[in-house]
Design an enzyme around this catalytic site. Structure first.
Site, mmCIF file in Angstrom:
data_model
loop_
_atom_site.group_PDB
_atom_site.id
_atom_site.type_symbol
_atom_site.label_atom_id
_atom_site.label_comp_id
_atom_site.label_asym_id
_atom_site.label_seq_id
_atom_site.Cartn_x
_atom_site.Cartn_y
_atom_site.Cartn_z
ATOM 1 N N GLY A 196 103.310 70.383 43.876
ATOM 2 C CA GLY A 196 102.585 71.207 42.898
ATOM 3 C C GLY A 196 101.430 71.944 43.573
ATOM 4 N N HIS A 197 100.656 71.220 44.392
ATOM 5 C CA HIS A 197 99.549 71.864 45.121
ATOM 6 C C HIS A 197 100.092 72.941 46.067
ATOM 7 C CE1 HIS A 197 97.451 67.789 44.572
ATOM 8 N NE2 HIS A 197 96.649 68.635 43.969
ATOM 9 N N GLN A 225 83.133 63.389 38.448
ATOM 10 C CA GLN A 225 84.112 63.559 37.373
ATOM 11 C C GLN A 225 84.874 62.267 37.067
ATOM 12 O OE1 GLN A 225 86.333 66.691 39.696
ATOM 13 N NE2 GLN A 225 88.103 65.809 38.668
ATOM 14 N N GLY A 282 96.677 74.043 38.292
ATOM 15 C CA GLY A 282 97.947 73.626 37.700
ATOM 16 C C GLY A 282 97.803 73.379 36.200
ATOM 17 N N SER A 338 101.581 64.342 40.492
ATOM 18 C CA SER A 338 100.152 64.047 40.414
ATOM 19 C C SER A 338 99.785 63.233 41.649
ATOM 20 C CB SER A 338 99.896 63.220 39.158
ATOM 21 O OG SER A 338 98.663 62.531 39.271
ATOM 22 N N SER A 339 98.562 63.406 42.125
ATOM 23 C CA SER A 339 98.109 62.618 43.269
ATOM 24 C C SER A 339 98.132 61.139 42.926
ATOM 25 C CB SER A 339 96.694 63.031 43.661
ATOM 26 O OG SER A 339 96.685 64.414 43.909
HETATM 27 O O1 PAF Z 1 92.161 69.120 39.380
HETATM 28 C C1 PAF Z 1 91.514 68.624 40.332
HETATM 29 O O2 PAF Z 1 92.066 68.220 41.340
HETATM 30 C C2 PAF Z 1 90.003 68.522 40.215
HETATM 31 O O3 PAF Z 1 89.618 68.265 38.906
HETATM 32 C C3 PAF Z 1 89.274 69.763 40.770
HETATM 33 C C4 PAF Z 1 89.602 71.016 39.993
HETATM 34 C C5 PAF Z 1 89.650 69.950 42.240
HETATM 35 C C6 PAF Z 1 87.756 69.546 40.694
HETATM 36 O O4 PAF Z 1 87.352 68.429 41.398
#
Ligand code: PAF
Length: 282
Positions: free
Chosen positions: A36-37, A61, A149, A187-188
């Site tokens: 995805g990345h 976060q 994404g 997803s990671s």
């Molecule tokens: O989606 C993510 O991987 C994170 O929330 C982001 C946008 C890199 C911010 O840390």
């Protein structure tokens, strides 16, 4: 491939290599890169003169210390994956100190209520952390376009709101979810699933697809109840929320209106690993 660990070094590089009309594509990530990345990077490489990818596990976060500690950190592997895709990618992998200058605190944001729904309700302060880091990264990278994404659809809407409110000159591009062959959204966090958990996690998408079918002929409350019952049949999975919401306001809906776009959002624990997914319903 160029790798920068310091804000000041990336800024200097950009001053030297960016001409007045060159475009910068930016893919912000927390690493543990997957297909995805890489798809976001491919799109950026096609559409811009320079592509910058940030790899930074943003502490502000995370509202759960264990989740932050266990978040996969695989920088060497990530660099290898990116260099296979293109040596032209510029990597920005700063330290917490460099990004937060000694004060690892999030700013407080008003995203007109988008931040109070779903992820915001279950992960207090999460979107203040996202807003703080994305704004800081945008100020350093000065992107023309930034790629996100759609798996984190709420985050995508919030980043668009952030840009509108702060008047940062960047276009936000939302890109489709990439799924494994089982349907599991990439997803990671999937890196932490063992093989049984991975198999069980694929159920999330099957239930989402069925809920979409049901939504065509039923109201949201019925679909939500059906979904809750379905998840209860899977002891490995613990549903945190299932919400059908208006795509633009992210407010949960009661009755459907023909002119509006709706989307299902789900968060599920597979043992201790929390996964989210989303599907457009109409
Ligand atoms: O989606 C993510 O991987 C994170 O929330 C982001 C946008 C890199 C911010 O840390």
């Amino acid at each position: 491939m160029q790798i920068f660990n310091k804000n000041i070094d990336l800024t200097e590089f950009l001053t030297l290599h960016k001409s007045s009309n060159s475009t910068i594509g930016f893919v912000p990530t927390m690493g543990a890169l997957h297909e995805g990345h890489l798809a976001l990077m491919k799109q950026s490489l096609q559409e811009n003169d320079l592509t910058i990818v940030s790899i930074f596990v943003n502490p502000t976060q995370f509202n759960n210390a264990e989740d932050l500690e266990k978040y996969p950190r695989t920088l060497e592997h990530d660099v290898l994956k990116m260099s296979t895709l293109s040596e032209a990618i510029i990597v920005f992998a700063p330290t917490v100190d460099d990004m937060y200058e000694g004060k690892t605190l999030a700013q407080s944001f008003d995203f007109d209520g988008l931040e109070h729904q779903m992820e915001g309700a279950f992960r207090p302060g999460h979107f203040d952390g996202v807003g703080t880091i994305v704004k800081r990264l945008f100020e350093i990278v000065t992107p023309t376009k930034a790629y996100f994404g759609e798996k984190d659809f709420q985050q995508l809407q919030i980043v668009k709101k952030l840009v509108a409110k702060t008047h940062l000159p960047v276009e936000i591009i939302g890109c489709p979810i990439h799924r494994e062959s089982s349907g599991l959204a990439m997803s990671s966090r999937n890196e932490r699933l063992n093989s049984t958990e991975r198999r069980e996690a694929a159920v999330i998408y099957s239930i989402l697809k069925k809920s979409k079918e049901l939504f065509q002929t039923n109201e949201a409350a019925f679909v939500a109840l059906w979904t809750k019952n379905e998840f209860e049949k899977h002891p490995f999975l613990k549903l945190e929320y299932f919400v059908i919401a208006d795509e633009s306001t992210l407010l949960p809906i009661t009755y459907k209106e023909k002119s509006k776009k709706y989307r299902a959002f789900v968060a599920v624990f597979v043992n201790t690993i929390r996964l989210i997914d989303t599907l457009s319903l109409n």
